[in-house]
Design a protein around this motif. Structure first.
Motif: not given
Ligand code: NOJ
Length: 554
Positions: A73, A113, A273, A420
């Motif tokens: 990811d 994260v 976020e 994306r």
């Molecule tokens: C938000 C991040 O901006 C995104 O790119 C990611 O896929 C998800 N969180 C999971 O970590």
């Protein structure tokens, strides 16, 4: 070492901390600049472009995860926080980058994260090799399945990327992943998880990093009963209490992180976020003992419409004021459709809307609006986030070949959602054909995502000294913002609106910003001197055309 924005001296003399009104540039390393010629951006590439970023006039750089990762990811599957991904470089490269950026007056923000790690993280490798019920599995959410043979997932939760939020191991147990199967969720009820994150924060803060961006910040706390819930989650207004979004316990994590951040001589910034529709629930993350800022996704998702924008601006300022936090303004990032493209569509709302794929797009209109939007963002009180390439006016690449796509949204929806990748295409720096200086000329590997030939006219080198280019507008606007005292105070007031489709406001006594979102020209107010315009004005400078912003003194 000098950091230009705010020194501790200035802080001592009462100047606001840097993060309150900084302009922060987001670097998606994989697509920024490739120094070693393997088609993948790297830290050496970023280091070579630091003078460009300093010259652009931003205050700080936010790096998407640059740690060791299988990139299931885009790096949000972290295998080891203490190592840089070999495709990007080494820890020494990161340390040099931090030092060189600081010397140029640029601060550094890294991504953390907390919700999940990679399935290749040592903890998950250990959990996979351990017995059900073992301590190693307690760091994650392992459960037996439902059904006669445990063949059904433990509950009905779905992954953000589509499909079930559970994957079964050969020994029969299932583990939770609110994102891809390669991103097992951590169990924050286990004290080791908190201890490890504190150590990771200190690891990077001790290396001079100035702040962290906190990924999926509302999601780490879970209801341990893991109750059935249904497929609605994350970005909608969740019913409370929700089993995994915005639970009250999640705030304990950030209160603790704030103590860690504040324990440094120059406190580190925490930027969340936080995708929540309820402004009060969002503001709760910004209380004095939690995060410093959160991304403004309401603004990002707002259509190009004066009344809606006015509502979001008012709502944002009203929600932030009681907790004393600065607002943030952001239009693009690595997760959403680039705003040149969004603003060129009839439906310009929603940062990421798979339904909009293939919608007719007027890129000239989108570009004009993006220019106007820049001057709006930079005139609003608070901090601004820019996503790499927006200063070049890049648009979303909508026609990537399926074989090139890498985003789990694409794979987990069997291609129904293009994902994306279109906003993550490597930047064009110079030259007339791909790789446009992204990789060195002698390199044999193509950029990891193909660049459109039409980006030749948007390459940084082409725009650098061109009057009227997007890059020139960004550089001029950032310089002007830096030098304009009124833009570094919280002062903000709407003026007598020129019309319902015009955003017209003052900052301080003499700075005025006027954005024309109507489809008719609007006169420049009397007795005002033009500071900057996002596009050509009409009638010898007396008229502001549609989709144009002016900054004025008077
Ligand atoms: C938000 C991040 O901006 C995104 O790119 C990611 O896929 C998800 N969180 C999971 O970590």
């Amino acid at each position: 070492m000098t950091v230009r924005t705010r020194t501790s001296d200035e802080a001592a003399h009462g100047a606001a901390p840097w993060w309150q009104d900084a302009v922060i540039y987001q670097v998606y390393v994989r697509s920024f600049a490739d120094a070693d010629g393997d088609g993948i951006g790297d830290l050496a590439g970023v280091r070579a472009k630091l003078p460009y970023l300093a010259d652009l006039g931003v205050d700080a750089l936010w790096f998407n995860p640059w740690y060791a990762s299988p990139l299931a990811d885009g790096g949000y599957d972290v295998a080891d926080y203490r190592r840089i991904d070999p495709a990007f470089g080494t820890l020494e490269d990161a340390e040099q980058l931090i030092a060189e950026a600081h010397a140029l007056g640029l601060r550094i923000i890294v991504d953390v994260v907390p919700n999940h790690v990679s399935d290749r993280h040592a903890w998950f490798e250990e959990a996979r090799a351990s017995q059900p019920g073992s301590a190693a599995r307690e760091r994650f959410w392992f459960r037996p399945g439902r059904g006669a043979d445990g063949e059904l997932p433990p509950n009905d939760w779905t992954s953000e990327f589509g499909g079930p939020a559970w994957t079964r191991l050969p020994d029969g147990e299932w583990y939770l992943h609110l994102f891809a199967a390669e991103q097992p969720d951590l169990n924050w009820n286990n004290p080791e998880v908190a201890e490890e994150h504190e150590a990771v924060l200190r690891f990077w803060f001790d290396r001079g990093v100035d702040g962290v961006r906190i990924d999926s910040a509302t999601m780490p706390a879970k209801d341990p009963a893991l109750p059935a819930f249904g497929p609605h989650h994350t970005k909608a207004t969740p019913p409370q209490p929700h089993p995994f979004v915005d639970r009250d316990e999640v705030h304990e994590i950030y209160r603790h992180w704030r103590k860690v951040a504040d324990s440094y001589p120059e406190p580190k910034a925490l930027i969340g976020e936080v995708w929540l529709a309820d402004p009060e629930r969002l503001a709760a993350y910004l209380r004095a003992d939690e995060m410093h800022c959160a991304f403004n996704f309401d603004y990002l998702n707002c259509p190009w419409d004066a009344e809606r924008l006015r509502g979001v601006i008012d709502g944002t300022l009203a929600a932030h004021a009681p907790v004393g936090a600065p607002a943030t303004w952001v239009l693009s990032n690595h997760d959403v459709t680039r705003h040149v493209t969004r603003y060129g569509r009839a439906d310009s709302a929603m940062g990421r809307s798979p339904a909009q794929h293939g919608a007719p797009t007027d890129l000239a209109l989108g570009t004009r609006r993006a220019r106007a939007a820049l001057l709006l963002n930079l005139a609003l009180p608070g901090s601004c986030y820019l996503y790499q390439g927006e200063e070049l006016g890049l648009w979303e690449v909508t026609d990537l070949p399926d074989a090139a796509r890498q985003d789990p949204f694409f794979f987990r929806s069997a291609g129904a959602d293009l994902g994306r990748d279109g906003c993550r295409v490597p930047l064009p720096w110079s030259g007339v054909a791909p790789p446009f200086g992204f990789s060195p000329t002698e390199s044999t590997a193509a950029p990891w995502l193909p660049q459109p030939q039409a980006w030749a006219s948007l390459a940084a080198e082409v725009q650098q000294d061109a009057a009227g280019s997007m890059l020139t507008l960004y550089r001029t606007a950032l310089r002007t913002r830096r030098a304009e005292p009124a833009l570094h105070t919280p002062d903000f007031a709407w003026t007598q609106a020129t019309g319902p489709e015009v955003l017209d406001f003052r900052r301080g006594d003499s700075f005025r910003c006027l954005v024309n979102l109507s489809d008719a020209d609007v006169p420049v107010p009397q007795a005002h001197a033009l500071v900057l315009a996002s596009g050509p004005l009409g009638a010898d400078g007396a008229l502001v055309p549609p989709d144009t912003t002016v900054w004025l003194h008077g």
